[in-house]
Write a protein that holds these residues in place. Structure first.
Motif, PDB file in Angstrom:
ATOM      1  N   VAL A  11     -17.578  12.054  13.398  1.00 59.38           N
ATOM      2  CA  VAL A  11     -18.663  12.669  12.628  1.00 59.38           C
ATOM      3  C   VAL A  11     -18.504  12.454  11.119  1.00 59.38           C
ATOM      4  N   ASP A  12     -17.319  12.065  10.671  1.00 55.53           N
ATOM      5  CA  ASP A  12     -17.089  11.814   9.250  1.00 55.53           C
ATOM      6  C   ASP A  12     -17.463  10.386   8.834  1.00 55.53           C
ATOM      7  N   ARG A  13     -17.928   9.609   9.737  1.00 58.10           N
ATOM      8  CA  ARG A  13     -18.447   8.250   9.547  1.00 58.10           C
ATOM      9  C   ARG A  13     -17.617   7.393   8.589  1.00 58.10           C
ATOM     10  N   GLU A  14     -18.089   7.179   7.363  1.00 58.42           N
ATOM     11  CA  GLU A  14     -17.425   6.263   6.428  1.00 58.42           C
ATOM     12  C   GLU A  14     -16.007   6.722   6.082  1.00 58.42           C
ATOM     13  N   HIS A  15     -15.805   7.998   6.021  1.00 62.03           N
ATOM     14  CA  HIS A  15     -14.458   8.527   5.766  1.00 62.03           C
ATOM     15  C   HIS A  15     -13.519   8.121   6.913  1.00 62.03           C
ATOM     16  N   ALA A  16     -14.023   8.185   8.149  1.00 68.99           N
ATOM     17  CA  ALA A  16     -13.224   7.797   9.314  1.00 68.99           C
ATOM     18  C   ALA A  16     -12.946   6.294   9.298  1.00 68.99           C
ATOM     19  N   LEU A  23      -8.092  27.241  12.591  1.00 74.15           N
ATOM     20  CA  LEU A  23      -7.119  26.257  13.092  1.00 74.15           C
ATOM     21  C   LEU A  23      -7.728  24.852  13.135  1.00 74.15           C
ATOM     22  N   LEU A  24      -9.043  24.778  13.237  1.00 71.10           N
ATOM     23  CA  LEU A  24      -9.710  23.473  13.258  1.00 71.10           C
ATOM     24  C   LEU A  24      -9.610  22.745  11.922  1.00 71.10           C
ATOM     25  N   THR A  25      -9.195  23.452  10.879  1.00 71.77           N
ATOM     26  CA  THR A  25      -9.020  22.804   9.573  1.00 71.77           C
ATOM     27  C   THR A  25      -7.607  22.238   9.418  1.00 71.77           C
ATOM     28  N   MET A  45       0.847  -1.177   0.000  1.00 71.42           N
ATOM     29  CA  MET A  45       0.000   0.000   0.000  1.00 71.42           C
ATOM     30  C   MET A  45       0.892   1.238   0.000  1.00 71.42           C
ATOM     31  N   SER A  46       0.512   2.221  -0.772  1.00 72.14           N
ATOM     32  CA  SER A  46       1.302   3.457  -0.851  1.00 72.14           C
ATOM     33  C   SER A  46       0.890   4.434   0.251  1.00 72.14           C
ATOM     34  N   ALA A  47       1.446   5.603   0.193  1.00 71.00           N
ATOM     35  CA  ALA A  47       1.168   6.616   1.212  1.00 71.00           C
ATOM     36  C   ALA A  47      -0.292   7.068   1.164  1.00 71.00           C
ATOM     37  N   VAL A  48      -0.826   7.382   2.342  1.00 67.64           N
ATOM     38  CA  VAL A  48      -2.205   7.874   2.451  1.00 67.64           C
ATOM     39  C   VAL A  48      -2.206   9.173   3.245  1.00 67.64           C
ATOM     40  N   GLU A  49      -3.217   9.986   2.985  1.00 69.44           N
ATOM     41  CA  GLU A  49      -3.383  11.227   3.726  1.00 69.44           C
ATOM     42  C   GLU A  49      -4.870  11.431   3.968  1.00 69.44           C
ATOM     43  N   PHE A  50      -5.199  11.785   5.206  1.00 76.07           N
ATOM     44  CA  PHE A  50      -6.594  12.030   5.555  1.00 76.07           C
ATOM     45  C   PHE A  50      -6.707  13.339   6.318  1.00 76.07           C
ATOM     46  N   ARG A  51      -7.793  14.050   6.049  1.00 80.68           N
ATOM     47  CA  ARG A  51      -8.148  15.280   6.753  1.00 80.68           C
ATOM     48  C   ARG A  51      -9.620  15.167   7.136  1.00 80.68           C
ATOM     49  N   PRO A  52     -10.018  15.858   8.194  1.00 82.96           N
ATOM     50  CA  PRO A  52     -11.433  15.813   8.556  1.00 82.96           C
ATOM     51  C   PRO A  52     -12.277  16.513   7.489  1.00 82.96           C
ATOM     52  N   ARG A  53     -13.517  16.089   7.332  1.00 81.30           N
ATOM     53  CA  ARG A  53     -14.359  16.686   6.294  1.00 81.30           C
ATOM     54  C   ARG A  53     -15.366  17.677   6.852  1.00 81.30           C
ATOM     55  N   LYS A  54     -16.229  17.212   7.721  1.00 83.28           N
ATOM     56  CA  LYS A  54     -17.327  18.075   8.181  1.00 83.28           C
ATOM     57  C   LYS A  54     -16.839  19.290   8.949  1.00 83.28           C
ATOM     58  N   ILE A  55     -15.859  19.108   9.810  1.00 76.65           N
ATOM     59  CA  ILE A  55     -15.382  20.232  10.615  1.00 76.65           C
ATOM     60  C   ILE A  55     -14.748  21.305   9.735  1.00 76.65           C
ATOM     61  N   ARG A  56     -14.182  20.901   8.618  1.00 73.47           N
ATOM     62  CA  ARG A  56     -13.588  21.887   7.706  1.00 73.47           C
ATOM     63  C   ARG A  56     -14.668  22.792   7.131  1.00 73.47           C
ATOM     64  N   THR A  57     -15.777  22.199   6.728  1.00 77.86           N
ATOM     65  CA  THR A  57     -16.887  22.989   6.191  1.00 77.86           C
ATOM     66  C   THR A  57     -17.450  23.919   7.257  1.00 77.86           C
ATOM     67  N   MET A 101      -6.781  13.778  15.339  1.00 74.26           N
ATOM     68  CA  MET A 101      -7.946  14.639  15.154  1.00 74.26           C
ATOM     69  C   MET A 101      -8.398  14.718  13.700  1.00 74.26           C
ATOM     70  N   ALA A 102      -7.586  14.240  12.783  1.00 74.14           N
ATOM     71  CA  ALA A 102      -7.969  14.234  11.371  1.00 74.14           C
ATOM     72  C   ALA A 102      -8.973  13.137  11.062  1.00 74.14           C
ATOM     73  N   VAL A 103      -9.080  12.156  11.950  1.00 76.92           N
ATOM     74  CA  VAL A 103     -10.012  11.046  11.751  1.00 76.92           C
ATOM     75  C   VAL A 103     -11.098  11.175  12.814  1.00 76.92           C
ATOM     76  N   GLN A 104     -12.199  11.826  12.441  1.00 80.07           N
ATOM     77  CA  GLN A 104     -13.250  12.171  13.390  1.00 80.07           C
ATOM     78  C   GLN A 104     -14.496  11.312  13.199  1.00 80.07           C
TER      79      GLN A 104
END
Length: 143
Positions: A122-127, A63-65, A1-13, A117-120
Motif C-alpha cells: 500500500v506504500d507503493r513508491e516507498h515500497a 503494535l502495527l506501527t 551504499m550506507s545503512a538504510v531503514e524503512f518503516r511502513p507509512r500508511k499503516i502508521r497513520t 512487514m515494514a515494506v508494504q
C-alpha cells in the motif's frame, strides 16, 4: 551504499488515528456508563475498566506501527509486529516482492522466508524504493 531503514507509512497513520479513536470512544462510553436508564448499576470501577480496555485496545493497534527493516553492508534486521530477526547477507538468497503479496520478504535457504512487514504494497513508491535499496545492499554484499 550506507545503512538504510524503512518503516511502513500508511499503516502508521491509520493505526495512530484508530488508537486515538478507540481511547476517545471507550472513555466516552466509560463516562456515560454511570447514567443508564436500564436499571443496571455501574460502579466507578466499571467505568475505569472500560477506559482501560480502550487504552489496551489502542496499544494493540499501535503494535502495527512497530515494523521496521534496517540493512547495511553486513546484513539486514527485520522487526515485525512481534518478532525480530537479524540475517547476514550470506544467509539471504533474494529480496522479493511476490505478485499479490501484502509485503516484501527475504528468501532463505530450504524454501524458507521471512516477511518484511515494514515494506508494504500500500506504500507503493516507498515500497519500491525500499526493495531496490535492499536488493542493492544484498547484491553488493554477495558478490
Amino acid at each position: 551504499m550506507s545503512a538504510v531503514e524503512f518503516r511502513p507509512r500508511k499503516i502508521r497513520t491509520v493505526a495512530v488515528v484508530s488508537a486515538v479513536f478507540l481511547v476517545v470512544v471507550f472513555t466516552i462510553v466509560g463516562l456515560l456508563l454511570g447514567d443508564t436508564p436500564t436499571g443496571v448499576i455501574f460502579r466507578t470501577s466499571d467505568q475505569v475498566a472500560m477506559i482501560i480496555l480502550g487504552v489496551l485496545l489502542a496499544c494493540g493497534v499501535l503494535l502495527l506501527t512497530r515494523p521496521r527493516v534496517r540493512a547495511d553492508e553486513s546484513g539486514v534486521e527485520v522487526r515485525n509486529v512481534v518478532t525480530a530477526h537479524r540475517f547476514e547477507w550470506s544467509e539471504v538468497l533474494h529480496v522479493s516482492f511476490p505478485d499479490g503479496a501484502s509485503w516484501a520478504r527475504l528468501e532463505l535457504p530450504d524454501d524458507e522466508y521471512v516477511s518484511i512487514m515494514a515494506v508494504q504494497a500500500v506504500d507503493r513508491e516507498h515500497a519500491v524504493a525500499a526493495v531496490r535499496a535492499l536488493r542493492e545492499l544484498h547484491k553488493a554484499a554477495t558478490r
